[in-house]
Design an enzyme around this catalytic site. Structure first.
Site, mmCIF file in Angstrom:
data_model
loop_
_atom_site.group_PDB
_atom_site.id
_atom_site.type_symbol
_atom_site.label_atom_id
_atom_site.label_comp_id
_atom_site.label_asym_id
_atom_site.label_seq_id
_atom_site.Cartn_x
_atom_site.Cartn_y
_atom_site.Cartn_z
ATOM 1 N N TYR A 188 30.744 49.262 29.730
ATOM 2 C CA TYR A 188 31.540 48.349 30.084
ATOM 3 C C TYR A 188 31.602 47.893 31.527
ATOM 4 O O TYR A 188 31.317 48.994 32.245
ATOM 5 C CB TYR A 188 32.872 48.075 29.577
ATOM 6 C CG TYR A 188 33.931 49.322 30.230
ATOM 7 C CD1 TYR A 188 33.924 50.509 29.833
ATOM 8 C CD2 TYR A 188 34.801 48.715 30.958
ATOM 9 C CE1 TYR A 188 34.880 51.127 30.616
ATOM 10 C CE2 TYR A 188 35.933 49.626 31.520
ATOM 11 C CZ TYR A 188 35.624 50.767 31.306
ATOM 12 O OH TYR A 188 36.868 51.798 31.810
ATOM 13 N N ARG A 212 25.707 48.332 38.444
ATOM 14 C CA ARG A 212 26.105 49.693 37.915
ATOM 15 C C ARG A 212 26.021 49.486 36.110
ATOM 16 O O ARG A 212 25.764 50.201 35.531
ATOM 17 C CB ARG A 212 27.891 49.759 38.138
ATOM 18 C CG ARG A 212 28.305 51.156 37.486
ATOM 19 C CD ARG A 212 29.804 51.411 38.059
ATOM 20 N NE ARG A 212 30.501 50.365 37.525
ATOM 21 C CZ ARG A 212 31.840 50.403 37.804
ATOM 22 N NH1 ARG A 212 32.285 51.233 38.889
ATOM 23 N NH2 ARG A 212 32.700 49.554 37.571
ATOM 24 N N LYS A 246 29.706 54.290 32.554
ATOM 25 C CA LYS A 246 31.035 53.751 32.358
ATOM 26 C C LYS A 246 30.809 53.368 30.920
ATOM 27 O O LYS A 246 30.726 52.150 30.591
ATOM 28 C CB LYS A 246 31.079 52.606 33.247
ATOM 29 C CG LYS A 246 32.706 52.029 33.308
ATOM 30 C CD LYS A 246 32.658 51.020 34.483
ATOM 31 C CE LYS A 246 34.123 50.256 34.488
ATOM 32 N NZ LYS A 246 35.149 51.249 34.665
ATOM 33 N N GLU A 256 39.416 62.024 39.737
ATOM 34 C CA GLU A 256 39.697 60.737 40.021
ATOM 35 C C GLU A 256 40.912 60.272 38.874
ATOM 36 O O GLU A 256 41.405 61.243 38.503
ATOM 37 C CB GLU A 256 38.634 59.896 39.448
ATOM 38 C CG GLU A 256 37.976 60.020 37.953
ATOM 39 C CD GLU A 256 36.840 59.110 37.713
ATOM 40 O OE1 GLU A 256 36.776 58.048 38.271
ATOM 41 O OE2 GLU A 256 36.082 59.373 36.799
ATOM 42 N N LEU A 312 33.625 58.351 38.229
ATOM 43 C CA LEU A 312 32.962 56.877 38.125
ATOM 44 C C LEU A 312 32.474 56.582 39.461
ATOM 45 O O LEU A 312 33.638 56.771 40.265
ATOM 46 C CB LEU A 312 33.857 55.987 37.422
ATOM 47 C CG LEU A 312 33.162 54.653 37.346
ATOM 48 C CD1 LEU A 312 32.046 54.632 35.987
ATOM 49 C CD2 LEU A 312 34.313 53.854 37.129
HETATM 50 N N1 PDD Z 1 38.728 51.266 35.666
HETATM 51 N N2 PDD Z 1 37.339 55.656 37.689
HETATM 52 C C1 PDD Z 1 37.525 55.240 36.280
HETATM 53 C C2 PDD Z 1 37.800 56.432 35.204
HETATM 54 C C3 PDD Z 1 37.888 53.945 36.060
HETATM 55 O O1 PDD Z 1 37.919 53.584 34.747
HETATM 56 C C4 PDD Z 1 37.673 52.980 37.012
HETATM 57 C C5 PDD Z 1 37.951 51.438 36.892
HETATM 58 C C6 PDD Z 1 37.482 53.504 38.364
HETATM 59 C C7 PDD Z 1 37.303 52.555 39.424
HETATM 60 O O2 PDD Z 1 36.223 51.998 39.737
HETATM 61 P P1 PDD Z 1 36.229 50.155 40.042
HETATM 62 O O3 PDD Z 1 36.527 50.260 41.506
HETATM 63 O O4 PDD Z 1 34.638 50.053 39.647
HETATM 64 O O5 PDD Z 1 36.986 49.299 39.259
HETATM 65 C C8 PDD Z 1 37.351 54.591 38.381
HETATM 66 C C9 PDD Z 1 38.690 49.830 35.294
HETATM 67 C C10 PDD Z 1 39.442 48.954 36.285
HETATM 68 C C11 PDD Z 1 39.202 49.593 33.550
HETATM 69 O O6 PDD Z 1 38.815 50.627 33.298
HETATM 70 O O7 PDD Z 1 39.701 48.699 33.525
#
Ligand code: PDD
Length: 298
Positions: free
Chosen positions: A38, A57, A154, A187, A212
Site C-alpha cells: 500500500y 516506492r 510497505k 521507527e 520503512l
Molecule cells: N505510515 N514507518 C512506518 C511503519 C509507516 O507505516 C509509515 C507510514 C512511515 C512513514 O512513511 P511516509 O513518510 O512515507 O508516510 C514509517 C502511513 C502514513 C500509514 O500507514 O498510514
C-alpha cells in the site's frame, strides 16, 4: 466544505463505487495472507504531496513481492486524482492498496496469473486539529520491535504495528517507538523516528530492511539540507532520545510531529522543539505537490 452532501466514493478494480459498497472478494490474497502492498499520501490543497516518490516506492514494493503492475503510472495517477475529486478532498489522505489478486487459498503464488486487486480510498483530514497537535506535541511509548525482517517493503502485514499503536493509545500516547534487540529505536508504528542532539544535529536511522524508507523522512532530509541543518544517519537508543534536545516523528499523515514525552517523561522542557517546528513549517515549500485538477505531468 459540503462533504456531508456527497456520498463517499472509492475505487475498486476498475470501478468507482459508493464507499459503503466497496469490497473485494473473500479470497483476495491481501485479505487472507496480507499479500499486498500500500501507499498512503498526504492530500493538501487538493494535490497529492510527493506523488512521484510514493509511486517509486510502490513500484519497488511490487517488484520485491513479484506482484505485477496493475496499470501504468499515468493511469494510476488519474485514478488517484479522480477519487480525490469525487470526494472533494482538499486536505486529508489518499490510500492505495494493491494485492496479488484473488485465488483459491494456497500459500504459494497462484500458478495461473491473476490480476492484482487495486483499491483507492480518500479520507478527509482536519488540518486545524493536526496543526494544534503539533503545537502541543505528542507522547510516545516504547515497545519491542516484533516485526518481520523486511519492513522496508510497505506491505499491509501490520499486525505488530496495530498492537503497538493500540498499546500507545491505551497509555494516552500517539505513537509507539519500536526498539530492536540491541536497544535501538527502529521507527514508529506508522512513522519514522528522529531526535535532535545538543549540537542541533538531526539523527534518524539509516535506510535498511529494518525500517520503512519514509517519503516524509526524505522530504525532511531535503528540507534540512535547504535550511543548512546537519543530518546524521545512525540509530539511537531510547536513553539517548530521552536526553535529546528534541524528538519528533515523520509520516505522510503527521508530516513533522514533535514528541514531547517518551514513556511519560518529558523530552527537554516538555515543549515542541524549535527545529521540529521549523521543519514542519518549511516542509511543503520544499517537496513536490501536484495540482491534479489541472493536469498530471507524469
Ligand atoms: N505510515 N514507518 C512506518 C511503519 C509507516 O507505516 C509509515 C507510514 C512511515 C512513514 O512513511 P511516509 O513518510 O512515507 O508516510 C514509517 C502511513 C502514513 C500509514 O500507514 O498510514
Amino acid at each position: 466544505m459540503p462533504t456531508h452532501r456527497i456520498g463517499r466514493v472509492s475505487y475498486v478494480n476498475g470501478r468507482y463505487v459508493p464507499h459503503s459498497d466497496a469490497a473485494v472478494h473473500i479470497e483476495d490474497r491481501g485479505y487472507q495472507f496480507a499479500d499486498a502492498i500500500y501507499e498512503a499520501c498526504e492530500v493538501r490543497n487538493g494535490s497529492i504531496v510527493d506523488l512521484t516518490r510514493h509511486l517509486d516506492r510502490m513500484d519497488r514494493s511490487l517488484r520485491e513481492l513479484r506482484i505485477s503492475e496493475p496499470m501504468s503510472r499515468k493511469a494510476l495517477a488519474l485514478v488517484l486524482a479522480e477519487v480525490i475529486r469525487r470526494n472533494r478532498v482538499r486536505y486529508g489522505s489518499i490510500y492505495l492498496q494493491i494485492s496479488r489478486g484473488v485465488a483459491r487459498r494456497d500459500h504459494p503464488f497462484p500458478t495461473r496469473p491473476v490480476a492484482p486487486s487495486v483499491v483507492v480510498v480518500a479520507k478527509h483530514g482536519d488540518q486545524k486539529k493536526n496543526d494544534a497537535m503539533a503545537v502541543a506535541g505528542i507522547g510516545v511509548i516504547t515497545m519491542p520491535d516484533l516485526r518481520w525482517g523486511r519492513v522496508d517493503i510497505k506491505t499491509v502485514g501490520l499486525l505488530p504495528n496495530v498492537l503497538a499503536k493500540q498499546a500507545a493509545r491505551e497509555a494516552n500516547a500517539r505513537e509507539a517507538w519500536l526498539v530492536d534487540d540491541a536497544g535501538f529505536v527502529t521507527e514508529g508504528g506508522s512513522s519514522n523516528a528522529w531526535i535532535v542532539t545538543a549540537d542541533g544535529v538531526l539523527v534518524t536511522r539509516p535506510e535498511g530492511p529494518d525500517i520503512l524508507s519514509g517519503i516524509t523522512r526524505r522530504g525532511v532530509m531535503d528540507t534540512a539540507e535547504k535550511l543548512g541543518i546537519r543530518v546524521e544517519l545512525r540509530a539511537f537508543t531510547v536513553e539517548e532520545a530521552s536526553q535529546a534536545r528534541e524528538a519528533f516523528i515523520t509520516s505522510a499523515s503527521s508530516i513533522v510531529m514533535p514528541v514531547v514525552t517518551i514513556n511519560g517523561k518529558s523530552v527537554a522542557n516538555g515543549h515542541p522543539g524549535t527545529l521540529a517546528t521549523h521543519l514542519r513549517e518549511q516542509f511543503h515549500g520544499v517537496v513536490e505537490a501536484r495540482n491534479l485538477s489541472t493536469r498530471i505531468p507524469i
